[in-house]
Design an enzyme around this catalytic site. Structure first.
Site, mmCIF file in Angstrom:
data_model
loop_
_atom_site.group_PDB
_atom_site.id
_atom_site.type_symbol
_atom_site.label_atom_id
_atom_site.label_comp_id
_atom_site.label_asym_id
_atom_site.label_seq_id
_atom_site.Cartn_x
_atom_site.Cartn_y
_atom_site.Cartn_z
ATOM 1 C CB ALA A 59 44.984 50.464 33.773
ATOM 2 C CG ASN A 60 45.037 46.622 37.675
ATOM 3 O OD1 ASN A 60 44.260 45.682 37.691
ATOM 4 N ND2 ASN A 60 44.635 47.357 38.743
ATOM 5 N NE ARG A 61 52.009 42.945 34.233
ATOM 6 C CZ ARG A 61 51.920 44.033 32.713
ATOM 7 N NH1 ARG A 61 51.521 43.684 31.828
ATOM 8 N NH2 ARG A 61 53.047 44.250 32.245
ATOM 9 C CB SER A 62 42.201 42.749 37.225
ATOM 10 O OG SER A 62 41.395 42.253 36.631
ATOM 11 C CB ALA A 116 43.173 44.317 40.195
#
Ligand code: C5P
Length: 221
Positions: A29-32, A95
């Site tokens: 995943a990512n930090r969006s 994102a």
């Protein structure tokens, strides 16, 4: 006031991160946070548009007055976006994970004392480029985002050509700025002709309202 500026228009927005499964309990995943995309969807609805928001997994509520479709992976996001077309304006604020694990293991990967297996990745579909490149049913106004940590404008100009969109909203997400997950954003609007409009640092809600007003002007003009 932008009230009613998008009356009768269909707006599609993507927001949030994607989760790309490794096994039943793990994902990439990512930090969006989804805050900017969700704020845009809410602002478009407040301006009278009929809005579909396709959102990855986020911890914030669905915006009021918006049809929200929740997805997990990039491939699910692409399918939901295609199902939501046609649209007058499509805004790609998600994102999206650029890569996903090549295979999703059916059972949890065990630590068995051996060296961990390398994680093989494959590229995800580019949702923005796919929609901007549609031969039929391309929304007349396709807007991308560019989250960059350096040379923000240079990268954004290249991205607009590569993705085939009409406008890029570029922001500086270097850690010092606190944009990822934060409530404020400093953005530049880059048009196809390379022209740049830079806005002051604003709340994401205010960025959303200004962007909606700007886009309403473009579709009206
Ligand atoms: O190439 P990059 O990820 O920096 O491009 C960002 C823009 O492209 C954003 O508008 C994002 O929503 C969109 N995008 C997409 N699908 C991907 C990757 C990016 O829609 N797989």
């Amino acid at each position: 006031s932008a009230a009613g500026a998008l009356a009768g228009r269909r707006v599609l927005v993507t927001s949030g991160p994607t989760h790309e499964p490794i096994d039943p309990v793990r994902y990439l995943a990512n930090r969006s946070s989804g805050r900017q995309g969700h704020a845009i969807a809410a602002a478009a609805a407040a301006a009278g548009a009929s809005v579909t928001l396709v959102s990855g997994p986020v911890a914030i509520p669905d915006p009021i007055g918006v049809t929200t479709v929740r997805v997990e992976t990039a491939r699910e996001m692409l399918a939901a976006v295609e199902a939501a077309l046609p649209a007058d304006i499509a805004i790609f604020a998600a994102a999206v994970g650029d890569w996903r694990p090549a295979t999703e293991r059916e059972s949890k990967i065990k630590k068995d004392g051996e060296a961990p297996a390398p994680l093989a990745l494959v590229e995800n579909p580019d949702i923005l480029a796919t929609v901007a490149g549609l031969a039929q049913g391309r929304p007349p106004l396709v807007v991308g985002f560019a989250a960059e940590t350096d040379n923000v404008l240079d990268h954004a100009r290249k991205k607009i050509a590569k993705k085939g969109c009409d406008l890029i909203v570029a922001n500086d997400v270097s850690p010092a700025g606190g944009v990822m997950g934060g409530s404020r954003n400093t953005v530049h609007l880059i048009a196809r002709d390379g022209s740049v409009e830079t806005w002051p640092t604003l709340d994401k809600d205010e960025v959303a309202r200004r962007l909606v007003a700007h886009l309403a002007g473009l579709v009206a003009g």
